[in-house]
Motif scaffolding. Sequence first.
Motif, mmCIF file in Angstrom:
data_model
loop_
_atom_site.group_PDB
_atom_site.id
_atom_site.type_symbol
_atom_site.label_atom_id
_atom_site.label_comp_id
_atom_site.label_asym_id
_atom_site.label_seq_id
_atom_site.Cartn_x
_atom_site.Cartn_y
_atom_site.Cartn_z
ATOM 1 N N ARG A 68 0.843 -1.209 0.000
ATOM 2 C CA ARG A 68 0.000 0.000 0.000
ATOM 3 C C ARG A 68 0.869 1.247 0.000
ATOM 4 N NH1 ARG A 68 -1.801 0.358 4.682
ATOM 5 N NH2 ARG A 68 -1.041 -1.519 5.724
ATOM 6 N N ALA A 69 2.012 1.151 -0.644
ATOM 7 C CA ALA A 69 2.997 2.232 -0.569
ATOM 8 C C ALA A 69 2.449 3.556 -1.098
ATOM 9 C CB ALA A 69 4.256 1.841 -1.337
ATOM 10 N N VAL A 70 1.696 3.513 -2.211
ATOM 11 C CA VAL A 70 1.176 4.756 -2.785
ATOM 12 C C VAL A 70 0.245 5.448 -1.797
ATOM 13 C CG1 VAL A 70 -0.236 5.740 -4.617
ATOM 14 C CG2 VAL A 70 1.434 3.950 -5.156
ATOM 15 N N GLU A 71 -0.661 4.688 -1.215
ATOM 16 C CA GLU A 71 -1.601 5.255 -0.248
ATOM 17 C C GLU A 71 -0.876 5.810 0.974
ATOM 18 O OE1 GLU A 71 -4.878 3.573 2.957
ATOM 19 O OE2 GLU A 71 -4.386 2.378 1.197
ATOM 20 N N ILE A 72 0.074 5.040 1.493
ATOM 21 C CA ILE A 72 0.806 5.467 2.690
ATOM 22 C C ILE A 72 1.607 6.729 2.415
ATOM 23 C CG2 ILE A 72 2.755 4.821 4.187
ATOM 24 C CD1 ILE A 72 1.593 1.954 4.133
ATOM 25 N N ASN A 73 2.263 6.788 1.267
ATOM 26 C CA ASN A 73 3.033 7.981 0.923
ATOM 27 C C ASN A 73 2.132 9.204 0.778
ATOM 28 O OD1 ASN A 73 5.566 6.746 0.931
ATOM 29 N ND2 ASN A 73 5.399 6.111 -1.206
ATOM 30 N N GLN A 74 0.919 9.011 0.248
ATOM 31 C CA GLN A 74 -0.010 10.132 0.115
ATOM 32 C C GLN A 74 -0.455 10.647 1.478
ATOM 33 O OE1 GLN A 74 -3.100 8.446 -2.353
ATOM 34 N NE2 GLN A 74 -2.075 9.027 -4.267
ATOM 35 N N VAL A 75 -0.763 9.725 2.396
ATOM 36 C CA VAL A 75 -1.173 10.139 3.742
ATOM 37 C C VAL A 75 -0.030 10.863 4.449
ATOM 38 C CG1 VAL A 75 -1.886 9.308 6.017
ATOM 39 C CG2 VAL A 75 -2.871 8.289 3.957
ATOM 40 N N ALA A 76 1.189 10.300 4.348
ATOM 41 C CA ALA A 76 2.348 10.925 4.990
ATOM 42 C C ALA A 76 2.618 12.311 4.403
ATOM 43 C CB ALA A 76 3.568 10.030 4.845
ATOM 44 N N ALA A 77 2.479 12.444 3.085
ATOM 45 C CA ALA A 77 2.710 13.739 2.441
ATOM 46 C C ALA A 77 1.681 14.768 2.907
ATOM 47 C CB ALA A 77 2.664 13.587 0.924
ATOM 48 N N ALA A 78 0.432 14.339 3.078
ATOM 49 C CA ALA A 78 -0.614 15.260 3.538
ATOM 50 C C ALA A 78 -0.328 15.717 4.971
ATOM 51 C CB ALA A 78 -1.978 14.581 3.448
ATOM 52 N N ILE A 79 0.109 14.787 5.829
ATOM 53 C CA ILE A 79 0.449 15.147 7.203
ATOM 54 C C ILE A 79 1.630 16.112 7.211
ATOM 55 C CG2 ILE A 79 1.348 14.261 9.399
ATOM 56 C CD1 ILE A 79 -0.188 11.663 8.804
ATOM 57 N N ARG A 80 2.637 15.810 6.403
ATOM 58 C CA ARG A 80 3.820 16.665 6.329
ATOM 59 C C ARG A 80 3.430 18.077 5.891
ATOM 60 N NH1 ARG A 80 6.331 13.727 3.110
ATOM 61 N NH2 ARG A 80 7.597 12.531 4.608
ATOM 62 N N ALA A 81 2.549 18.182 4.892
ATOM 63 C CA ALA A 81 2.133 19.498 4.392
ATOM 64 C C ALA A 81 1.375 20.279 5.465
ATOM 65 C CB ALA A 81 1.263 19.331 3.141
ATOM 66 N N ARG A 82 0.511 19.590 6.212
ATOM 67 C CA ARG A 82 -0.255 20.285 7.262
ATOM 68 C C ARG A 82 0.659 20.768 8.386
ATOM 69 N NH1 ARG A 82 -4.153 16.172 6.099
ATOM 70 N NH2 ARG A 82 -3.471 14.914 7.869
ATOM 71 N N VAL A 83 1.637 19.956 8.763
ATOM 72 C CA VAL A 83 2.550 20.380 9.830
ATOM 73 C C VAL A 83 3.418 21.543 9.351
ATOM 74 C CG1 VAL A 83 4.433 19.676 11.345
ATOM 75 C CG2 VAL A 83 2.544 18.100 10.907
ATOM 76 N N LEU A 84 3.893 21.505 8.113
ATOM 77 C CA LEU A 84 4.685 22.612 7.586
ATOM 78 C C LEU A 84 3.855 23.890 7.521
ATOM 79 C CD1 LEU A 84 6.695 20.836 4.731
ATOM 80 C CD2 LEU A 84 7.602 21.759 6.886
#
Length: 379
Positions: free
Chosen positions: A214-230
């Motif tokens: 599920r790498a694509v899904e996991i990377n998308q979730v992680a990227a969204a979290i990273r963007a919100r924290v930034l």
Amino acid sequence: MDNEAFFHKPPSAIPPALVRRSTVGRSLLEDGVDSGRLTRIRRDAYVHVSRDVAAWEQRAAIHHAMLEAFRADALEGVIVLESAVLLHGGTTWRTPQSLHLAVSYRPAGMHRPPTRRDPTRPPSRELGPLDRRRALARRPVTRHTFPVSGDDVVTIGGLRVTGIERTIEDCARYLEPDAALVAVDSLLAVASGALPPAGVDPSGPDGVDRPWDRAVEINQVAAAIRARVLARLNDRSGERGVRRARAVIGAATPWSQSPYETELRRICLVNGITTPTPQMPLRTAEKTCYADLGWWSLRRVAEVDGLIKYAHDADTTKAKQSARDELFTEHGFELAHFSPDDVLDAGRALAMLRALLPRTACEERPVTSLRTKRERLQH
């Protein structure tokens, strides 16, 4: 590191976790302290901490007891930083002994007068800078005064804790970069679902629910979290730790499987070594193998052999690891194995990395914001 309980079985007259005077009585309580079977962690709060176990187990036992005391005594504050990381199911670089709380008032400071049991103990005002820092680090509760809004608070097991995104932000800002990156990596793994189920081998047979599938899904979730924290950090421009936090968030990944893998990756970044890919896949007709850290274009692999890998069925794990090494070697990769002791010795780890990689991969611009205070002083 093993999975045995932190506590040795105490006498039946003394409860196994948090101990109060009202529960056991003053006489039994003092006997327990005098014999070393009990450790005082705060006023009327004691815990069994065996001196026969590792230091990290002792710290974990004290931290767990402080959580119980926080719940039982309804202490004011919100659990933050590494204490919050553990409650969210994450991992910390070092097991915290103090319970970290954010409070709305300014603490009165450290009052450390002599006591009846230790009449020779010097008061806090007589301590030198180093001894004072050590004494502060040993406090059972560390109170912080940074504000926490209600929107950033969640409840876990009846305890008020900062949510995952706020915990990521706080750890990235206030912890040393090595501890911060371990905490943020682990929270990204928790929040994105990148942690494999217990006992699941990432190189195992098809049909098993593996995060790698599920790498694509996991990377998308992680990227969204990273963007919100930034985005949160953009609202704190100029405040303490924001520059370092941006570097930590930018370097974080949900794919690190242990603190030692995270630390080895950080050593690469702060020393100008090409950033490795965590859990780098090697796909063949028969199976897919994953390297802890890899440089695909350079055909290099670094494996971090933490003891947790061998906690269950060590012989089988070692056999699988050997087969994986052979497969990478057959496909033209060079490998180096790093023990936890290698990673903890940054100089040794750096020498091993430079021996593994070509010189051109060791000449990139260092990410200086990820250097610890000691590393900054050395440079």
